[in-house]
Design a protein around this motif. Sequence first.
Motif, mmCIF file in Angstrom:
data_model
loop_
_atom_site.group_PDB
_atom_site.id
_atom_site.type_symbol
_atom_site.label_atom_id
_atom_site.label_comp_id
_atom_site.label_asym_id
_atom_site.label_seq_id
_atom_site.Cartn_x
_atom_site.Cartn_y
_atom_site.Cartn_z
ATOM 1 N N TYR A 17 0.879 -1.172 0.156
ATOM 2 C CA TYR A 17 -0.241 -0.041 0.173
ATOM 3 C C TYR A 17 0.944 1.332 -0.164
ATOM 4 O O TYR A 17 0.695 2.228 -0.617
ATOM 5 C CB TYR A 17 -0.843 0.141 1.260
ATOM 6 N N PHE A 18 1.961 1.044 0.716
ATOM 7 C CA PHE A 18 2.823 2.244 0.759
ATOM 8 C C PHE A 18 3.757 2.381 -0.582
ATOM 9 O O PHE A 18 3.845 3.719 -0.959
ATOM 10 C CB PHE A 18 3.950 2.168 1.859
ATOM 11 N N VAL A 19 3.950 1.492 -1.182
ATOM 12 C CA VAL A 19 4.638 1.575 -2.599
ATOM 13 C C VAL A 19 3.562 2.408 -3.589
ATOM 14 O O VAL A 19 3.970 3.127 -4.250
ATOM 15 C CB VAL A 19 5.226 0.338 -3.284
ATOM 16 N N VAL A 23 3.748 5.816 -5.881
ATOM 17 C CA VAL A 23 3.862 5.732 -7.098
ATOM 18 C C VAL A 23 2.494 6.841 -7.482
ATOM 19 O O VAL A 23 3.022 7.760 -8.257
ATOM 20 C CB VAL A 23 3.266 4.707 -7.457
ATOM 21 N N PHE A 24 1.631 6.890 -6.817
ATOM 22 C CA PHE A 24 0.383 7.770 -7.100
ATOM 23 C C PHE A 24 0.803 9.443 -6.595
ATOM 24 O O PHE A 24 0.226 10.334 -7.077
ATOM 25 C CB PHE A 24 -0.882 7.350 -6.658
ATOM 26 N N ASN A 25 1.655 9.342 -5.514
ATOM 27 C CA ASN A 25 2.058 10.730 -5.129
ATOM 28 C C ASN A 25 2.990 11.349 -6.016
ATOM 29 O O ASN A 25 2.927 12.627 -6.163
ATOM 30 C CB ASN A 25 2.647 10.586 -3.701
ATOM 31 N N PHE A 175 7.535 11.575 2.165
ATOM 32 C CA PHE A 175 7.877 11.209 0.905
ATOM 33 C C PHE A 175 7.182 12.076 -0.226
ATOM 34 O O PHE A 175 7.895 12.460 -0.951
ATOM 35 C CB PHE A 175 7.305 9.676 0.767
ATOM 36 N N ARG A 176 5.983 12.347 0.112
ATOM 37 C CA ARG A 176 5.261 13.164 -0.814
ATOM 38 C C ARG A 176 5.939 14.551 -0.721
ATOM 39 O O ARG A 176 6.080 15.148 -1.890
ATOM 40 C CB ARG A 176 3.755 13.193 -0.426
ATOM 41 N N LEU A 330 5.343 19.342 5.436
ATOM 42 C CA LEU A 330 6.766 18.603 5.914
ATOM 43 C C LEU A 330 7.036 19.215 7.414
ATOM 44 O O LEU A 330 7.327 18.419 8.247
ATOM 45 C CB LEU A 330 7.984 18.776 5.087
ATOM 46 N N SER A 331 7.016 20.419 7.490
ATOM 47 C CA SER A 331 7.266 21.041 8.887
ATOM 48 C C SER A 331 6.280 20.544 9.935
ATOM 49 O O SER A 331 6.780 20.157 11.056
ATOM 50 C CB SER A 331 7.228 22.448 8.813
#
Length: 611
Positions: A17-19, A23-25, A175-176, A330-331
């Motif tokens: 699910y993470f992968v 990919v979609f991100n 990651f995104r 991110l912050s």
Amino acid sequence: MSPFRRILEFAKPYRIYFVLSIVFNVLYSLMAIVSITSILPILKILFDNVKKEDLEPIDTTAADVSLFDELQHDATIYVADLMQQYGQLTVLAWLCAVTVVMFFFRNFFRYIAQYYMIALRSGTSRDIRNAMYNKLLALPVSYFTDQRKGDIMTRISSDVDGVQRFTLMPIIEFFRAPIMIIATLAMLIFMNWKLTLAAFVILPVMGLVISTISKSLKNDTREAQKVLGNLISQVEETLSAAKIVKMFNAEKHLSTRFSDTNTQWRSLTNRVERKYELASPTSELLGSLTIIMLVWFGGKLVLEGEGLEGPAFILFLGLFFQLLDPAKALSKSFSDVSRGNASAERVFEVLDADVVVNQKVDAKPLTKFEKSIEFRNVSFSYESDQPVLKNFNLVINKGETVALVGQSGSGKTTVANLMTRFYDVTEGEILIDGTPIQDVKLDDYRALMGMVTQESVLFNDSIYNNITMGKEDATEDMVKEAAMIANAHEFIVTLPNRYYENIGESGGKLSGGQKQRLSIARAVMKNPPIMILDEATSALDTKSERLVQEALDNMMTNRTSLVIAHRLSTIQNADKIIVMDSGEIKETGEHLDLIEQNGIYANLIRMQNFG
């Protein structure tokens, strides 16, 4: 290993699910760039009123001409051709439609990325809760005497929610957001590297400020969760002791105590939430300063004609605004993880708790009880300097009924706790058929035992499920037979749903005698060769005691029994009576023999007016 990394270990089964989310991100980040840049031709039409004959050829050899300038020039010529052929409004409509499609795919990819992350978060939090609950089942009785129930409930509910909200949710942002930042930053540099360099002067300051706020969140969050656990413990105690509270008019005292704890929790929560909320406006303020700097410096480049046109500058600002959201996310994620780590540490305190009563790796299987259980020179203390049992020696032969009597605090219940391996001895050993109980498999050993305690432990379920607990292959006939032996069948059949009647929280719909007879029926259903009765009739009225004692006599037939007795009238037929005082055996014998000795037992008999 840090709490964050340990949480990621729980997420491993859901890495697919993470992968997919990554990919979609990535697709989302690309479409975010494309959707913004697709506006440039529209801006050209609106502001420059582009005509092909007005366009001058671009000098590709010039030092200040970038690849972006070349692509922009080619796109402008293409748009100008379309406008000449189909008209300005038609081309504008087409470009608007393309932009709408780009934005649709951008948001579609973002939704799909979140769709898969939801599966990861829910699966991971479910597995953490399962692991915590299974650990609670494995922990020894001693663990629960040292912990507040409310605090444990908070850890398995609120703290796991905190892990999901403040640790698992920010994972994707780690990651995104960088993907989005890098892709946007690359586009900004591609458009104008000077303007991009100016924009990033203030961003390190933003990161430093957010990091400082995040560090202070962790300790405050942990303290707030601890106080919340205390708060829930007070509620649990109040619900359990409702009658006592009202009888002693303790409402005011408990209300004040609860209000003080609740106020303390509010104060800590306010502190946590204010620091948490400080991260977003701080980053937004710094971002606004950056935008103002960009407007000034970019406006200067446009006004002075230094390689930047108005529409391109507007596009640059749009892309930079798009960059601020992932930077803020991110912050914020760092702040979230600080809060999540505080909850994760409390979760792992349970998962890492020491199972004091351990099973040896090479433990032997045990299938039957053949000869005896022996306490050999056993000493035990709950606290290191306060011995409860001292040099305790006792042999319980197969088929015997052995009774333990004595004043409260003499160590009777401790003997039962050690015999069942709820605790391990401090000194000496306990043997079953000559083998130390630590050397046999714990499940096998306990499978040979049944237990009925003074307090009937029943569950908010049907009578049928309470009787069959731990025996999945039970049939209705077996359940009825066990109930008959326990003198419970006669009252069960009077209930509206008979054996499938729900008995409420802790069996609250039943009387004390009825609950105790169900406990006996459950023990009968297990059909163990060894039975432990811990003051099983001491809390009952005379009629209920007679019915329960008759049920106990039925159950103990042809079994080895250890009986802890408060009412001495119930153990006069025991094969062996052990009189205890201060953790030591003072007298041993049968009922009549001990009366003739005229010692402690005889004195206890006289105190209970029993002849």
